[in-house]
Design a protein around this motif. Structure first.
Motif, mmCIF file in Angstrom:
data_model
loop_
_atom_site.group_PDB
_atom_site.id
_atom_site.type_symbol
_atom_site.label_atom_id
_atom_site.label_comp_id
_atom_site.label_asym_id
_atom_site.label_seq_id
_atom_site.Cartn_x
_atom_site.Cartn_y
_atom_site.Cartn_z
ATOM 1 N N ASP A 77 0.846 -1.197 0.000
ATOM 2 C CA ASP A 77 0.000 0.000 0.000
ATOM 3 C C ASP A 77 0.882 1.247 0.000
ATOM 4 N N GLY A 78 0.626 2.134 -0.929
ATOM 5 C CA GLY A 78 1.400 3.367 -0.994
ATOM 6 C C GLY A 78 2.590 3.283 -1.927
ATOM 7 N N ALA A 79 2.500 2.424 -2.932
ATOM 8 C CA ALA A 79 3.617 2.242 -3.869
ATOM 9 C C ALA A 79 3.889 3.478 -4.711
ATOM 10 N N ALA A 80 2.896 4.336 -4.888
ATOM 11 C CA ALA A 80 3.070 5.518 -5.732
ATOM 12 C C ALA A 80 4.139 6.465 -5.189
ATOM 13 N N GLU A 81 4.304 6.473 -3.886
ATOM 14 C CA GLU A 81 5.306 7.373 -3.286
ATOM 15 C C GLU A 81 6.708 7.027 -3.789
ATOM 16 N N LEU A 82 7.050 5.746 -3.796
ATOM 17 C CA LEU A 82 8.364 5.342 -4.293
ATOM 18 C C LEU A 82 8.451 5.544 -5.801
ATOM 19 N N ARG A 83 7.367 5.320 -6.504
ATOM 20 C CA ARG A 83 7.358 5.556 -7.955
ATOM 21 C C ARG A 83 7.707 7.006 -8.279
ATOM 22 N N ARG A 84 7.228 7.928 -7.437
ATOM 23 C CA ARG A 84 7.515 9.350 -7.667
ATOM 24 C C ARG A 84 8.960 9.694 -7.348
ATOM 25 N N THR A 85 9.472 9.165 -6.246
ATOM 26 C CA THR A 85 10.800 9.567 -5.784
ATOM 27 C C THR A 85 11.936 8.749 -6.398
ATOM 28 N N ASP A 86 11.653 7.469 -6.720
ATOM 29 C CA ASP A 86 12.691 6.595 -7.263
ATOM 30 C C ASP A 86 12.040 5.545 -8.172
ATOM 31 N N PRO A 87 11.664 5.959 -9.397
ATOM 32 C CA PRO A 87 10.955 5.050 -10.300
ATOM 33 C C PRO A 87 11.715 3.750 -10.576
ATOM 34 N N ARG A 88 13.026 3.828 -10.636
ATOM 35 C CA ARG A 88 13.827 2.628 -10.907
ATOM 36 C C ARG A 88 13.694 1.612 -9.767
ATOM 37 N N ALA A 89 13.753 2.091 -8.531
ATOM 38 C CA ALA A 89 13.599 1.196 -7.383
ATOM 39 C C ALA A 89 12.197 0.601 -7.348
ATOM 40 N N ALA A 90 11.190 1.427 -7.627
ATOM 41 C CA ALA A 90 9.810 0.933 -7.639
ATOM 42 C C ALA A 90 9.632 -0.157 -8.685
ATOM 43 N N THR A 91 10.193 0.052 -9.865
ATOM 44 C CA THR A 91 10.115 -0.946 -10.929
ATOM 45 C C THR A 91 10.813 -2.236 -10.519
ATOM 46 N N GLY A 92 11.943 -2.121 -9.847
ATOM 47 C CA GLY A 92 12.664 -3.303 -9.381
ATOM 48 C C GLY A 92 11.856 -4.099 -8.374
ATOM 49 N N ILE A 93 11.241 -3.418 -7.424
ATOM 50 C CA ILE A 93 10.429 -4.106 -6.420
ATOM 51 C C ILE A 93 9.204 -4.723 -7.075
ATOM 52 N N GLU A 94 8.580 -4.005 -7.986
ATOM 53 C CA GLU A 94 7.426 -4.543 -8.706
ATOM 54 C C GLU A 94 7.817 -5.793 -9.496
ATOM 55 N N SER A 95 9.001 -5.805 -10.068
ATOM 56 C CA SER A 95 9.471 -6.985 -10.810
ATOM 57 C C SER A 95 9.648 -8.181 -9.891
ATOM 58 N N VAL A 96 10.211 -7.944 -8.712
ATOM 59 C CA VAL A 96 10.372 -9.025 -7.732
ATOM 60 C C VAL A 96 9.001 -9.572 -7.333
ATOM 61 N N LEU A 97 8.048 -8.688 -7.098
ATOM 62 C CA LEU A 97 6.706 -9.115 -6.702
ATOM 63 C C LEU A 97 5.996 -9.856 -7.834
ATOM 64 N N ALA A 98 6.185 -9.397 -9.061
ATOM 65 C CA ALA A 98 5.565 -10.067 -10.209
ATOM 66 C C ALA A 98 6.117 -11.478 -10.371
ATOM 67 N N GLU A 99 7.414 -11.627 -10.196
ATOM 68 C CA GLU A 99 8.032 -12.950 -10.301
ATOM 69 C C GLU A 99 7.525 -13.872 -9.190
ATOM 70 N N LEU A 100 7.395 -13.345 -7.989
ATOM 71 C CA LEU A 100 6.857 -14.117 -6.871
ATOM 72 C C LEU A 100 5.446 -14.590 -7.192
ATOM 73 N N ASP A 101 4.628 -13.684 -7.685
ATOM 74 C CA ASP A 101 3.242 -13.988 -8.025
ATOM 75 C C ASP A 101 3.161 -15.064 -9.116
ATOM 76 N N GLU A 102 4.057 -14.966 -10.074
ATOM 77 C CA GLU A 102 4.082 -15.916 -11.188
ATOM 78 C C GLU A 102 4.595 -17.290 -10.754
ATOM 79 N N ASP A 103 5.599 -17.316 -9.920
ATOM 80 C CA ASP A 103 6.241 -18.575 -9.520
ATOM 81 C C ASP A 103 5.463 -19.361 -8.459
ATOM 82 N N HIS A 104 4.614 -18.672 -7.709
ATOM 83 C CA HIS A 104 3.913 -19.317 -6.587
ATOM 84 C C HIS A 104 2.410 -19.069 -6.718
ATOM 85 N N PRO A 105 1.668 -20.027 -7.253
ATOM 86 C CA PRO A 105 0.227 -19.839 -7.450
ATOM 87 C C PRO A 105 -0.556 -19.547 -6.159
#
Length: 114
Positions: A77-105
């Motif tokens: 909750d509140g991911a937009a704050e990091l997207r505004r201040t550090d888009p690269r870090a937000a994208t990295g965390i989102e990628s980790v979460l997407a991989e987790l979601d994909e790998d673990h049904p």
């Protein structure tokens, strides 16, 4: 993985997930990568060896997913704050979460962009 806008009723979202049989853990967003990783560590009770980087985040989340019983939902909750201040870090965390979601049904990831 689903991304929701800022008009989300967090309490209702949690209640729905619990009603559907999922354990829910909420990670509250922060303005920096370090503070966001710390929020994940605290909310999910990561071990002391957590390295405060994306690889360590992926490793800890994978371990939690493998060890969890039943369905589990992470709400960032509140991911937009990091997207505004550090888009690269937000994208990295989102990628980790997407991989987790994909790998673990049994793991469900919700990102609230507010």
């Amino acid at each position: 993985m689903r991304v929701l806008g800022d008009k989300v009723d967090l309490e209702g979202l949690i209640a729905d997930a619990v009603e559907e049989g999922r354990q829910v853990q909420v990670v509250h967003g922060a303005p920096t990568k370090a503070a966001t990783l710390e929020a994940f560590s605290e909310a999910l009770n990561f071990p002391e060896w957590f390295g405060m980087n994306l690889d360590a985040l992926a490793d800890c989340l994978d371990t939690l997913a493998r060890d969890s019983e039943g369905d589990w939902e992470i709400v960032w909750d509140g991911a937009a704050e990091l997207r505004r201040t550090d888009p690269r870090a937000a994208t990295g965390i989102e990628s980790v979460l997407a991989e987790l979601d994909e790998d673990h049904p049994s793991v469900h990831v919700t990102i609230i962009a507010r």
